[in-house]
Design a protein around this motif. Structure first.
Motif, short mmCIF file in Angstrom:
data_model
loop_
_atom_site.label_atom_id
_atom_site.label_comp_id
_atom_site.label_asym_id
_atom_site.label_seq_id
_atom_site.Cartn_x
_atom_site.Cartn_y
_atom_site.Cartn_z
N GLU A 150 -7.59 11.36 40.35
CA GLU A 150 -6.71 10.97 39.25
C GLU A 150 -5.31 10.66 39.76
O GLU A 150 -4.69 9.66 39.36
N ALA A 151 -4.79 11.49 40.65
CA ALA A 151 -3.46 11.26 41.23
C ALA A 151 -3.43 9.98 42.06
O ALA A 151 -2.46 9.22 42.02
N PHE A 152 -4.52 9.74 42.81
CA PHE A 152 -4.60 8.51 43.60
C PHE A 152 -4.54 7.28 42.70
O PHE A 152 -3.74 6.38 42.92
N VAL A 153 -5.37 7.24 41.66
CA VAL A 153 -5.40 6.08 40.77
C VAL A 153 -4.05 5.92 40.08
O VAL A 153 -3.54 4.80 39.95
N ALA A 154 -3.45 7.01 39.67
CA ALA A 154 -2.14 6.95 39.00
C ALA A 154 -1.05 6.41 39.92
O ALA A 154 -0.06 5.85 39.44
N SER A 155 -1.24 6.53 41.22
CA SER A 155 -0.23 6.06 42.17
C SER A 155 -0.24 4.54 42.35
O SER A 155 0.69 3.98 42.93
N LEU A 156 -1.28 3.88 41.86
CA LEU A 156 -1.43 2.44 42.07
C LEU A 156 -0.77 1.65 40.94
O LEU A 156 -0.82 2.05 39.79
N GLN A 157 -0.17 0.51 41.30
CA GLN A 157 0.43 -0.36 40.29
C GLN A 157 -0.67 -1.10 39.53
O GLN A 157 -1.71 -1.45 40.10
N ARG A 158 -0.43 -1.34 38.24
CA ARG A 158 -1.39 -2.07 37.41
C ARG A 158 -1.20 -3.57 37.57
O ARG A 158 -0.06 -4.00 37.67
N PRO A 159 -2.24 -4.36 37.49
CA PRO A 159 -3.64 -3.94 37.49
C PRO A 159 -4.01 -3.37 38.85
O PRO A 159 -3.59 -3.86 39.89
N ARG A 160 -4.80 -2.32 38.83
CA ARG A 160 -5.14 -1.59 40.05
C ARG A 160 -6.35 -2.22 40.73
O ARG A 160 -7.28 -2.67 40.08
N ASN A 161 -6.31 -2.24 42.05
CA ASN A 161 -7.41 -2.71 42.87
C ASN A 161 -7.78 -1.60 43.83
O ASN A 161 -6.96 -1.19 44.65
N VAL A 162 -9.02 -1.10 43.71
CA VAL A 162 -9.48 -0.01 44.55
C VAL A 162 -10.57 -0.54 45.47
O VAL A 162 -11.55 -1.12 45.00
N LEU A 205 -14.20 5.31 37.20
CA LEU A 205 -14.15 4.75 35.85
C LEU A 205 -13.46 5.68 34.85
O LEU A 205 -12.94 5.22 33.84
N LYS A 206 -13.43 6.96 35.14
CA LYS A 206 -12.73 7.91 34.26
C LYS A 206 -11.23 7.66 34.25
O LYS A 206 -10.53 8.09 33.33
N HIS A 207 -10.73 6.96 35.28
CA HIS A 207 -9.29 6.79 35.44
C HIS A 207 -8.83 5.34 35.43
O HIS A 207 -7.62 5.09 35.38
N LEU A 208 -9.77 4.40 35.48
CA LEU A 208 -9.41 2.98 35.50
C LEU A 208 -9.38 2.42 34.08
O LEU A 208 -9.94 3.01 33.16
N GLU A 209 -8.74 1.27 33.93
CA GLU A 209 -8.58 0.62 32.63
C GLU A 209 -9.05 -0.82 32.72
O GLU A 209 -9.16 -1.38 33.82
N PRO A 210 -9.31 -1.45 31.57
CA PRO A 210 -9.68 -2.87 31.59
C PRO A 210 -8.66 -3.68 32.39
O PRO A 210 -7.46 -3.47 32.27
N GLY A 211 -9.20 -4.60 33.21
CA GLY A 211 -8.34 -5.42 34.05
C GLY A 211 -8.18 -4.88 35.46
O GLY A 211 -7.76 -5.61 36.36
N ASP A 212 -8.48 -3.60 35.67
CA ASP A 212 -8.48 -3.04 37.02
C ASP A 212 -9.71 -3.56 37.76
O ASP A 212 -10.63 -4.12 37.14
#
Length: 93
Positions: free
Chosen positions: A15-27, A45-52
């Motif tokens: 969760e902290a990792f995903v939150a550290s990324l600028q939107r839209p996020r690319n993992v 998927l629990k932490h990503l949003e549409p457009g990531d």
């Protein structure tokens, strides 16, 4: 050797990792093909949003990639792209 320590941050909390990324996020994933990829996607998927986007760098069978593309987009509106690295996670050095 490359003195990148001040430019890189490690995370042991997804969760902290995903939150550290600028939107839209690319993992970018580079994990063993099969069930480990599915488990990682479900956790993300629990932490990503549409457009990531999730970019899978593992060496996966194309039909599995196509199924994940369909499922991930339908479930969450997250883009999924297979970008196989020759040799998968073992070949990445």
């Amino acid at each position: 050797k490359e003195k990148l320590g001040d430019k890189l941050t490690g995370y042991d909390d997804l969760e902290a990792f995903v939150a550290s990324l600028q939107r839209p996020r690319n993992v970018v994933l580079l994990v063993k093909a099969g069930a480990p990829v599915d488990a990682t996607i479900e956790a993300l998927l629990k932490h990503l949003e549409p457009g990531d986007a999730i970019i899978d760098g593992g060496n996966e069978w194309y039909q599995n990639t196509e199924e994940r593309q369909r499922r991930v987009l339908e479930e969450k509106g997250v883009l999924y792209m297979g970008m196989g690295v020759s040799g998968g996670e073992g070949g990445a050095r």
